[in-house]
Design a protein around this motif. Structure first.
Motif, PDB file in Angstrom:
ATOM      1  N   ALA A 233       6.418 -11.202  -9.899  1.00  0.00           N
ATOM      2  CA  ALA A 233       5.669 -10.293 -10.777  1.00  0.00           C
ATOM      3  C   ALA A 233       4.465  -9.715 -10.041  1.00  0.00           C
ATOM      4  CB  ALA A 233       5.216 -11.048 -12.026  1.00  0.00           C
ATOM      5  N   ILE A 234       3.740 -10.574  -9.354  1.00  0.00           N
ATOM      6  CA  ILE A 234       2.554 -10.112  -8.636  1.00  0.00           C
ATOM      7  C   ILE A 234       2.958  -9.157  -7.510  1.00  0.00           C
ATOM      8  CG2 ILE A 234       0.649 -10.839  -7.141  1.00  0.00           C
ATOM      9  CD1 ILE A 234       0.600 -13.451  -8.861  1.00  0.00           C
ATOM     10  N   ALA A 235       4.048  -9.484  -6.827  1.00  0.00           N
ATOM     11  CA  ALA A 235       4.498  -8.632  -5.723  1.00  0.00           C
ATOM     12  C   ALA A 235       4.865  -7.247  -6.240  1.00  0.00           C
ATOM     13  CB  ALA A 235       5.686  -9.272  -5.019  1.00  0.00           C
ATOM     14  N   ILE A 236       5.600  -7.211  -7.356  1.00  0.00           N
ATOM     15  CA  ILE A 236       5.993  -5.909  -7.910  1.00  0.00           C
ATOM     16  C   ILE A 236       4.762  -5.119  -8.326  1.00  0.00           C
ATOM     17  CG2 ILE A 236       7.147  -4.792  -9.869  1.00  0.00           C
ATOM     18  CD1 ILE A 236       9.265  -7.064  -9.652  1.00  0.00           C
ATOM     19  N   PHE A 237       3.812  -5.793  -8.974  1.00  0.00           N
ATOM     20  CA  PHE A 237       2.586  -5.124  -9.374  1.00  0.00           C
ATOM     21  C   PHE A 237       1.864  -4.581  -8.137  1.00  0.00           C
ATOM     22  CE2 PHE A 237      -2.034  -5.297  -9.930  1.00  0.00           C
ATOM     23  CZ  PHE A 237      -2.172  -4.368 -10.943  1.00  0.00           C
ATOM     24  N   ALA A 238       1.802  -5.408  -7.090  1.00  0.00           N
ATOM     25  CA  ALA A 238       1.080  -4.996  -5.883  1.00  0.00           C
ATOM     26  C   ALA A 238       1.726  -3.769  -5.252  1.00  0.00           C
ATOM     27  CB  ALA A 238       1.035  -6.145  -4.886  1.00  0.00           C
ATOM     28  N   ILE A 239       3.079  -3.718  -5.301  1.00  0.00           N
ATOM     29  CA  ILE A 239       3.772  -2.581  -4.692  1.00  0.00           C
ATOM     30  C   ILE A 239       3.521  -1.303  -5.501  1.00  0.00           C
ATOM     31  CG2 ILE A 239       6.063  -1.615  -4.221  1.00  0.00           C
ATOM     32  CD1 ILE A 239       6.915  -4.593  -3.621  1.00  0.00           C
ATOM     33  N   LEU A 240       3.499  -1.446  -6.826  1.00  0.00           N
ATOM     34  CA  LEU A 240       3.365  -0.255  -7.669  1.00  0.00           C
ATOM     35  C   LEU A 240       1.912   0.148  -7.914  1.00  0.00           C
ATOM     36  CD1 LEU A 240       6.141  -1.029 -10.311  1.00  0.00           C
ATOM     37  CD2 LEU A 240       6.283   0.413  -8.265  1.00  0.00           C
ATOM     38  N   MET A 241       0.968  -0.741  -7.569  1.00  0.00           N
ATOM     39  CA  MET A 241      -0.437  -0.510  -7.890  1.00  0.00           C
ATOM     40  C   MET A 241      -0.987   0.842  -7.427  1.00  0.00           C
ATOM     41  SD  MET A 241      -3.746  -2.802  -7.103  1.00  0.00           S
ATOM     42  CE  MET A 241      -4.231  -1.673  -5.817  1.00  0.00           C
ATOM     43  N   PRO A 242      -0.624   1.325  -6.227  1.00  0.00           N
ATOM     44  CA  PRO A 242      -1.231   2.582  -5.763  1.00  0.00           C
ATOM     45  C   PRO A 242      -1.025   3.735  -6.730  1.00  0.00           C
ATOM     46  CG  PRO A 242      -0.083   1.522  -3.978  1.00  0.00           C
ATOM     47  CD  PRO A 242       0.226   0.735  -5.205  1.00  0.00           C
ATOM     48  N   PHE A 243       0.055   3.680  -7.532  1.00  0.00           N
ATOM     49  CA  PHE A 243       0.294   4.791  -8.446  1.00  0.00           C
ATOM     50  C   PHE A 243      -0.706   4.803  -9.592  1.00  0.00           C
ATOM     51  CE2 PHE A 243       4.549   4.112  -6.538  1.00  0.00           C
ATOM     52  CZ  PHE A 243       4.618   5.317  -5.874  1.00  0.00           C
ATOM     53  N   LEU A 244      -1.430   3.709  -9.774  1.00  0.00           N
ATOM     54  CA  LEU A 244      -2.414   3.646 -10.851  1.00  0.00           C
ATOM     55  C   LEU A 244      -3.743   4.249 -10.434  1.00  0.00           C
ATOM     56  CD1 LEU A 244      -1.815  -0.050 -12.014  1.00  0.00           C
ATOM     57  CD2 LEU A 244      -0.828   2.028 -12.976  1.00  0.00           C
ATOM     58  N   PHE A 245      -3.912   4.425  -9.116  1.00  0.00           N
ATOM     59  CA  PHE A 245      -5.218   4.888  -8.646  1.00  0.00           C
ATOM     60  C   PHE A 245      -5.088   6.173  -7.842  1.00  0.00           C
ATOM     61  CE2 PHE A 245      -5.546   0.330  -9.193  1.00  0.00           C
ATOM     62  CZ  PHE A 245      -6.715   0.211  -9.933  1.00  0.00           C
ATOM     63  N   ASP A 246      -6.178   6.888  -7.800  1.00  0.00           N
ATOM     64  CA  ASP A 246      -6.314   8.082  -6.993  1.00  0.00           C
ATOM     65  C   ASP A 246      -6.067   7.712  -5.520  1.00  0.00           C
ATOM     66  OD1 ASP A 246      -7.079  10.357  -5.794  1.00  0.00           O
ATOM     67  OD2 ASP A 246      -9.005  10.551  -6.825  1.00  0.00           O
ATOM     68  N   PRO A 247      -5.165   8.436  -4.812  1.00  0.00           N
ATOM     69  CA  PRO A 247      -4.839   8.012  -3.438  1.00  0.00           C
ATOM     70  C   PRO A 247      -6.001   8.088  -2.453  1.00  0.00           C
ATOM     71  CG  PRO A 247      -3.759  10.077  -4.004  1.00  0.00           C
ATOM     72  CD  PRO A 247      -4.342   9.545  -5.259  1.00  0.00           C
ATOM     73  N   ILE A 248      -7.080   8.768  -2.788  1.00  0.00           N
ATOM     74  CA  ILE A 248      -8.183   8.741  -1.837  1.00  0.00           C
ATOM     75  C   ILE A 248      -9.431   8.097  -2.437  1.00  0.00           C
ATOM     76  CG2 ILE A 248      -7.572  10.635  -0.277  1.00  0.00           C
ATOM     77  CD1 ILE A 248      -9.231  12.471  -2.077  1.00  0.00           C
TER      78      ILE A 248
END
Lengths: 405, 286
Positions: free
Chosen positions: A33-48
């Motif tokens: 669960a944590i790994a999946i969250f970690a992989i998808l996390m960037p989509f929750l934030f502004d890339p810069i």
């Protein structure tokens, strides 16, 4: 007519166990669960945005802390000069993936505009391997003189080694290398900059909006995923090593050097393996950070960096892989996100104070560390064996409670 | 042994040799000493802990070293296992000079020991302790361990299997194999320590006060075990012991140390009657 030994009755009172009580399936699911969250996390934030940047730094620290944990946690060798491998890893990038050696014109596995710039430009994956080799050699060099030493003395020698590397880095712009007129060892405090961006042999998913794997300053997501991949690989490596013949030898050595040697564990070789593995992992993180920050600056390699990484290991739980991950994430995010980004938003006059809370950064940091060490001396996620060692001593009354003056 | 059992055993031996490091067995001429200690001396600063001891350990024998506290017995042991380098003298094992050789190399050559104050790895299970004992027989390196190659996997499995066999051999109940060493009773800890020493397949086993803290019944069992090991594993045992009953019962030869000096040597009964020995233990008479 054997005389009963007083310790005869002692052990049976309390049973220790390595079993934490958590069923393995729960742990596996949690990791997934944590790994999946970690992989998808960037989509929750502004890339810069800032938090993306802080997360990437945090992941780099996780790698670093996992490496130091091999030396300090697994093998029990206190290392206060771990910054040396950050430096050696970073300089590997400075040397082999930048225009620093302007007389050379070497390009290996790189494409794009870099091919027009002089200097040595190797693909980042090649540089990673080079960084590991450089650091392993460094690790063995630091290891050799400490082999006859124990405990605190090892710490002093490693501390000195870290300082030596720093001094070389600072003054390296005065040291001429035997090839080329302008070839120096380092660029001192001016720094080697810019450094090549990472180029991976991956198809560039040509979504113009996202540019998934185009490393750059305007899109931090590829850096994040790359760092995350390195974290997963490092985790895999350290867990495999921990559960191997070498891992057993490290525990044996940590618990009782005399007994370990008498059971045929070669002390020198086993310790050097710990240093080399720890150094190589530190080098990977150093190389990554150099490339990410696009600079290799002698000012980065301070003693406080070693202490910072060591604090992550101890706070998380000496020897505990998952604890170290937690410790590194926590301290890194407190340092680069909570204190500068969140506390800055606290109004200055909230507590009637005449200064900003961020000025107290180190104070807050130290306070948090102190709290954790008082409440959970074995770390946030303790390693079972270490925890037992600690509690066994307390149970056996081996602490200095009786000493009263 | 039935033919099928024999076939079984040779098959297993072949499997063993395949996975674990092959052990070259140094054959000695019958009657040649297993270990020969010539004029071994150890000086710490101004203190001569062991002085000029010449001592021979025959093949397939149980010999003892006794003496009052502080006589230098453990120092003597530490020289044989490489923990101390002798100040003077020579130690020859299996025909090779091993004076001042590192402890792990001496262990690899076939000398294993236990400790007076048990030195098990406390937070490891009984089985893991015995697996550490097999370190010299394993080959897995860094890369093999990371990649966990089939060979490394088989080696781990085999080492675990052998570990269980040895624990059973020294009389540990199956239920304690996976217990942490610190949880075990004193007698069981002693047994695991012997198992850990046996795991390196020694030719010479050094036992430092193995019955200390044991009740007479356990001591008796241990004596039986020592004989069994000597006969079945074809090894020699050098014993340091305080329990005279055990010493007299099991040893073929007894050497008495006092203040680092050898004061008597010979058959148990002869040594017991030796006036010098009586004096060392009980003080001067009259």
């Amino acid at each position: 007519m054997a005389i009963a030994n007083p310790t005869d009755q002692a052990p049976s009172t309390k049973k220790y166990s390595l079993d934490s009580g958590i069923p393995p399936i729960v742990g596996k699911l949690a990791f997934l669960a944590i790994a999946i969250f970690a992989i998808l996390m960037p989509f929750l934030f502004d890339p810069i945005a800032g938090f993306m940047d802080d997360s990437i730094t945090a992941l780099a620290f996780v790698i670093m802390a996992l490496g130091l944990n091999v030396v300090v946690g697994f093998a029990g060798l206190l290392d206060l000069g771990y910054v040396a491998f950050f430096a050696l890893g970073a300089y590997s990038v400075g040397w082999f993936a930048s225009g620093f050696f302007a007389d050379a014109n070497v390009h290996i596995g790189v494409t794009g505009f870099i091919t027009n710039i002089p200097g040595i430009h190797a693909n980042f994956l090649i540089v990673l391997v080079a960084a590991m080799i450089v650091c392993m050699i460094g690790g063995v060099i630091i290891g050799l003189p400490t082999l006859r030493l124990r405990g605190d003395y090892i710490a002093i020698v490693t501390l000195a080694f870290g300082e030596i590397i720093r001094v070389f880095a600072v003054n390296g712009d005065q040291i001429n290398l035997p090839f080329g007129e302008s070839a120096k060892l380092t660029a001192g405090v001016n720094g080697i900059t810019p450094v090549d961006q990472v180029q991976l042999p991956l198809p560039n998913f040509a979504d113009p909006g996202i540019q998934l794997f185009q490393f750059g300053q305007l899109n931090l997501r590829p850096w994040y995923w790359f760092a995350l991949t390195l974290v997963f690989i490092t985790l895999f490596v350290v867990i495999r090593l921990r559960d191997s013949r070498l891992g057993r030898a490290w525990i044996a050595l940590r618990e009782d050097e005399v007994a370990a040697a008498s059971m045929g564990v070669p002390l020198v070789k086993t310790k050097l393996y710990a240093y080399a593995v720890g150094a190589a992992i530190g080098g990977v993180s150093g190389a990554f950070q150099a490339s990410y920050l696009s600079t290799v600056n002698a000012d980065q390699f301070k003693f406080s960096f070693s202490i910072f990484v060591l604090a992550m290991v101890i706070l998380g739980g000496l020897g505990s892989v998952w604890g170290v991950v937690v410790g590194a994430l926590l301290l890194s995010l407190i340092n680069s996100y909570l204190i500068p980004d969140i506390f800055r938003t606290v109004p200055k006059d909230l507590f009637g104070l005449d200064f900003e809370l961020t000025d107290l950064g180190f104070g807050i940091f130290g306070f948090l560390l102190l709290i954790v060490m008082v409440l959970r001396p074995e770390g946030l996620v303790p390693e079972r064996r270490r925890q037992i060692e600690l509690h066994q001593d307390i149970d056996a009354g081996e602490t200095s409670f009786e000493v009263r003056t | 042994m039935s033919p099928s059992e024999a076939a079984d055993q040779s098959a297993r031996k072949a499997k063993d040799e395949d996975v674990l490091k092959p052990r070259k067995r140094v054959e000695l001429a019958p009657g040649a000493p297993l270990m020969d200690i010539e004029n071994a001396t150890k000086i710490f600063g101004g203190l001569t802990a062991v002085s000029d001891i010449t001592f021979t350990i025959p093949q397939n024998a149980i010999v003892s070293v006794i003496g009052p506290n502080g006589a230098g017995k453990t120092t003597f042991f530490n020289m044989l296992t490489g923990l101390y380098k002798p100040s003077m003298g020579r130690i020859v094992f299996l025909g090779k000079d091993v004076t001042g050789t590192r402890p792990d190399i001496i262990t690899r050559m076939g000398v294993a020991r236990t400790f007076q104050n048990i030195r098990l790895f406390g937070t490891m299970t009984a089985l893991e302790n015995v697996m550490v004992g097999q370190h010299t027989r394993m080959r897995a390196g860094v890369w093999g361990s990371i990649l966990r190659t089939p060979r490394v996997r088989r080696e781990e499995e085999r080492v675990r299997e052998i570990g269980r066999e040895i624990l059973a051999e020294v009389g540990m109940p199956k239920s304690s194999f996976d217990q942490l060493a610190i949880n075990l009773s004193y007698g069981d800890q002693r047994r695991v320590e012997i198992a850990r020493a046996l795991a390196s397949e020694p030719r010479l086993l050094l036992l430092d006060e193995p019955t200390a803290g044991m009740n007479p019944n356990e001591s008796h069992q241990l004596t039986g075990l020592m004989r069994k090991l000597r006969d079945e594993r074809d090894l020699s045992i050098l014993l340091i012991e305080h329990d005279m009953k055990v010493v007299m019962d099991v040893s073929e030869r007894v050497t008495v140390l006092d203040h680092g000096i050898k004061i008597a040597e010979g058959e148990p009964t002869a040594v017991r009657a030796d006036p010098a020995v009586v004096e060392a233990y009980l003080g001067k008479q009259g």
